[in-house]
Design a protein around this motif. Sequence first.
Motif, PDB file in Angstrom:
ATOM      1  N   HIS A   1     -22.398   6.533   6.220  1.00 53.03           N
ATOM      2  CA  HIS A   1     -21.609   7.630   6.756  1.00 53.03           C
ATOM      3  C   HIS A   1     -20.291   7.169   7.384  1.00 53.03           C
ATOM      4  N   ARG A   2     -20.349   6.213   8.311  1.00 57.05           N
ATOM      5  CA  ARG A   2     -19.115   5.868   9.024  1.00 57.05           C
ATOM      6  C   ARG A   2     -18.134   5.119   8.136  1.00 57.05           C
ATOM      7  N   ILE A   3     -18.615   4.190   7.320  1.00 54.28           N
ATOM      8  CA  ILE A   3     -17.702   3.448   6.449  1.00 54.28           C
ATOM      9  C   ILE A   3     -17.035   4.359   5.422  1.00 54.28           C
ATOM     10  N   PRO A   4     -17.763   5.250   4.717  1.00 53.63           N
ATOM     11  CA  PRO A   4     -17.055   6.157   3.810  1.00 53.63           C
ATOM     12  C   PRO A   4     -16.036   7.043   4.518  1.00 53.63           C
ATOM     13  N   ALA A   5     -16.354   7.502   5.729  1.00 54.34           N
ATOM     14  CA  ALA A   5     -15.394   8.322   6.470  1.00 54.34           C
ATOM     15  C   ALA A   5     -14.146   7.514   6.816  1.00 54.34           C
ATOM     16  N   TRP A   6     -14.331   6.231   7.160  1.00 51.45           N
ATOM     17  CA  TRP A   6     -13.186   5.376   7.447  1.00 51.45           C
ATOM     18  C   TRP A   6     -12.368   5.114   6.190  1.00 51.45           C
ATOM     19  N   LEU A   7     -13.021   4.847   5.071  1.00 56.29           N
ATOM     20  CA  LEU A   7     -12.294   4.584   3.827  1.00 56.29           C
ATOM     21  C   LEU A   7     -11.425   5.773   3.426  1.00 56.29           C
ATOM     22  N   ALA A   8     -11.881   6.979   3.714  1.00 55.08           N
ATOM     23  CA  ALA A   8     -11.088   8.162   3.376  1.00 55.08           C
ATOM     24  C   ALA A   8      -9.758   8.171   4.119  1.00 55.08           C
ATOM     25  N   LEU A   9      -9.700   7.517   5.274  1.00 55.37           N
ATOM     26  CA  LEU A   9      -8.466   7.420   6.045  1.00 55.37           C
ATOM     27  C   LEU A   9      -7.704   6.126   5.765  1.00 55.37           C
ATOM     28  N   ALA A  10      -8.415   5.074   5.414  1.00 54.30           N
ATOM     29  CA  ALA A  10      -7.824   3.737   5.389  1.00 54.30           C
ATOM     30  C   ALA A  10      -7.371   3.266   4.026  1.00 54.30           C
ATOM     31  N   LEU A  11      -7.945   3.786   2.958  1.00 50.87           N
ATOM     32  CA  LEU A  11      -7.643   3.324   1.603  1.00 50.87           C
ATOM     33  C   LEU A  11      -6.996   4.458   0.822  1.00 50.87           C
ATOM     34  N   PRO A  12      -5.814   4.242   0.252  1.00 49.58           N
ATOM     35  CA  PRO A  12      -5.156   5.315  -0.493  1.00 49.58           C
ATOM     36  C   PRO A  12      -6.022   5.831  -1.635  1.00 49.58           C
ATOM     37  N   ALA A  13      -5.895   7.106  -1.931  1.00 46.53           N
ATOM     38  CA  ALA A  13      -6.637   7.695  -3.051  1.00 46.53           C
ATOM     39  C   ALA A  13      -6.188   7.053  -4.355  1.00 46.53           C
ATOM     40  N   GLY A  14      -7.102   7.014  -5.325  1.00 43.08           N
ATOM     41  CA  GLY A  14      -6.781   6.465  -6.628  1.00 43.08           C
ATOM     42  C   GLY A  14      -7.806   5.457  -7.081  1.00 43.08           C
ATOM     43  N   ASP A  15      -7.499   4.797  -8.181  1.00 43.85           N
ATOM     44  CA  ASP A  15      -8.421   3.832  -8.770  1.00 43.85           C
ATOM     45  C   ASP A  15      -7.852   2.424  -8.853  1.00 43.85           C
ATOM     46  N   GLY A  16      -6.562   2.278  -8.705  1.00 45.67           N
ATOM     47  CA  GLY A  16      -5.939   0.977  -8.892  1.00 45.67           C
ATOM     48  C   GLY A  16      -5.938   0.132  -7.635  1.00 45.67           C
ATOM     49  N   PRO A  17      -5.419  -1.100  -7.733  1.00 50.19           N
ATOM     50  CA  PRO A  17      -5.367  -1.994  -6.576  1.00 50.19           C
ATOM     51  C   PRO A  17      -4.614  -1.360  -5.413  1.00 50.19           C
ATOM     52  N   ALA A  18      -5.151  -1.527  -4.222  1.00 47.64           N
ATOM     53  CA  ALA A  18      -4.521  -0.960  -3.028  1.00 47.64           C
ATOM     54  C   ALA A  18      -5.083  -1.651  -1.797  1.00 47.64           C
ATOM     55  N   PRO A  19      -4.293  -1.761  -0.737  1.00 42.65           N
ATOM     56  CA  PRO A  19      -4.785  -2.352   0.509  1.00 42.65           C
ATOM     57  C   PRO A  19      -5.284  -1.281   1.460  1.00 42.65           C
ATOM     58  N   VAL A  20      -6.118  -1.696   2.406  1.00 43.67           N
ATOM     59  CA  VAL A  20      -6.467  -0.809   3.508  1.00 43.67           C
ATOM     60  C   VAL A  20      -5.442  -0.986   4.623  1.00 43.67           C
ATOM     61  N   ILE A  21      -5.354   0.000   5.497  1.00 41.29           N
ATOM     62  CA  ILE A  21      -4.490  -0.115   6.658  1.00 41.29           C
ATOM     63  C   ILE A  21      -5.067  -1.152   7.617  1.00 41.29           C
ATOM     64  N   GLU A  22      -4.201  -1.730   8.421  1.00 45.41           N
ATOM     65  CA  GLU A  22      -4.637  -2.764   9.366  1.00 45.41           C
ATOM     66  C   GLU A  22      -5.282  -2.158  10.606  1.00 45.41           C
ATOM     67  N   ALA A  23      -4.889  -0.926  10.943  1.00 49.67           N
ATOM     68  CA  ALA A  23      -5.468  -0.195  12.071  1.00 49.67           C
ATOM     69  C   ALA A  23      -5.189   1.277  11.859  1.00 49.67           C
ATOM     70  N   LEU A  24      -6.065   2.128  12.359  1.00 51.26           N
ATOM     71  CA  LEU A  24      -5.845   3.561  12.220  1.00 51.26           C
ATOM     72  C   LEU A  24      -4.534   3.947  12.893  1.00 51.26           C
ATOM     73  N   GLY A  25      -3.717   4.702  12.167  1.00 43.89           N
ATOM     74  CA  GLY A  25      -2.452   5.161  12.717  1.00 43.89           C
ATOM     75  C   GLY A  25      -1.308   4.185  12.569  1.00 43.89           C
ATOM     76  N   GLU A  26      -1.519   3.036  11.936  1.00 36.62           N
ATOM     77  CA  GLU A  26      -0.458   2.054  11.766  1.00 36.62           C
ATOM     78  C   GLU A  26      -0.184   1.822  10.283  1.00 36.62           C
ATOM     79  N   ASP A  27       1.075   1.487   9.963  1.00 41.12           N
ATOM     80  CA  ASP A  27       1.443   1.313   8.561  1.00 41.12           C
ATOM     81  C   ASP A  27       2.398   0.135   8.410  1.00 41.12           C
ATOM     82  N   GLY A  28       2.045  -0.987   9.027  1.00 37.21           N
ATOM     83  CA  GLY A  28       2.884  -2.171   8.955  1.00 37.21           C
ATOM     84  C   GLY A  28       2.480  -3.084   7.815  1.00 37.21           C
ATOM     85  N   PRO A  29       2.793  -4.374   7.911  1.00 38.64           N
ATOM     86  CA  PRO A  29       2.430  -5.340   6.866  1.00 38.64           C
ATOM     87  C   PRO A  29       0.925  -5.393   6.643  1.00 38.64           C
ATOM     88  N   ARG A  30       0.547  -5.888   5.472  1.00 33.04           N
ATOM     89  CA  ARG A  30      -0.860  -6.055   5.126  1.00 33.04           C
ATOM     90  C   ARG A  30      -1.169  -7.550   5.137  1.00 33.04           C
TER      91      ARG A  30
END
Length: 406
Positions: free
Chosen positions: A21-50
């Motif tokens: 439950h908690r990890i899927p809810a976090w992924l919905a916020l942290a990982l961009p939608a789609g199927d291709g390569p993508a990074p997660v955010i470093e912290a909720l509410g932040e969009d700096g370097p990966r």
Amino acid sequence: MIHRDAIADTGERAAARFASHRIPAWLALALPAGDGPAPVIEALGEDGPRTALVQCRTVFTLAHLSRLTARPELLGAAHRIHGFVTAHLRDDDGGCRVAVAHDGAPLDDPQSRLRRSYDQSFALLALAALLRAGSDRVTEGDLEALWTFIGTHLTDARTGALREDDRDAAGAAIRAQNPQMHMLEALLEAHEATGQPVWLERAGVLVGVAERYFIDPASGSIREFVGPELEPLGGAQGARREPGHQFEWAWLLRRYAQATGNPAPIAAARRMQAFAEAHGIRRDGPLAGAPLDALDASGAPCEATHLLWPLTEAGKLYAMLSETDATAGARTLAIADLIFGRYFAPGDAPHWVNQLDGEGRVIWDTALSRLLYHVALFVTEGGRAGLWRLDGQVLPETVSSQEETR
């Protein structure tokens, strides 16, 4: 903001639902939608370097949870993040650089292009976890290629210790235990993924490094820092002892003893645990039972606050010991209540804080993505020990109950 008066459900229930439950809810916020390569955010509410640290830790976390809870969607998310690491953070010689921009572009800061031992340990840990999870994106050759880079660019041939990064070794003013510890963890994971004895041999070198250079013979505690030639270091840095790392090293040394059948490192693990328990645990108040953030070499507190991660390290060790020690099991359950009752939002909301004071007041409220690695290992160790059952839990090989490895 997490309201600390709204205590979550029991830690046992929250731990059981963490992967489902908690990890899927976090992924919905942290990982961009789609199927291709993508990074997660470093912290909720932040969009700096990966960073390689966060991306590789997250790959490990998702692959590890997928394997132990039969959730292929988590492995799919791990593959997307691994694709970003491979495309943008891994250099042509196999090493991972510190960071790139959120879109994968190189950064101008020269520090971002360093290859740190700390980051390589999590890159290796991630590859091994993917292999253990049955990924078709990783081979044993990938692990060996990364180890070749580590051995060539980051390892002191004389001592076997890891350098801080791939600059000239003379540039390091101090040497830290943390890269050695996490590389030991990665080597144990690589052994479990491949079954090849060579990974245990490599792990044994780092156990020897800890014994010779980082363990304080007077107290049995692990030093955070030593000098550039691995000599004891004076001042506050040389005296620093973190209870969380005493527990974490103790857990790893017991894993190494179990994997090798050699009980010798257990004595060191016991001394580390004893030092942390004697000096580094809060005795009363709402955070009773939580490790303090830092002590000096005598055991006197120098940071009487409470980061989240040391709780998970104490909990992992107690979960391991609970098979033959009911008190350790009770401590694990109490730690779960503290983690999910004090640091995480109620229910399954994907929000948490990083640090509290002794009264349970929030000091650092950032929901750092890198902390999920710590929590994931804690909840799976508790599940492995039978203290709770993760939703969909697959029962893997269990921790040995042989008394000589306790």
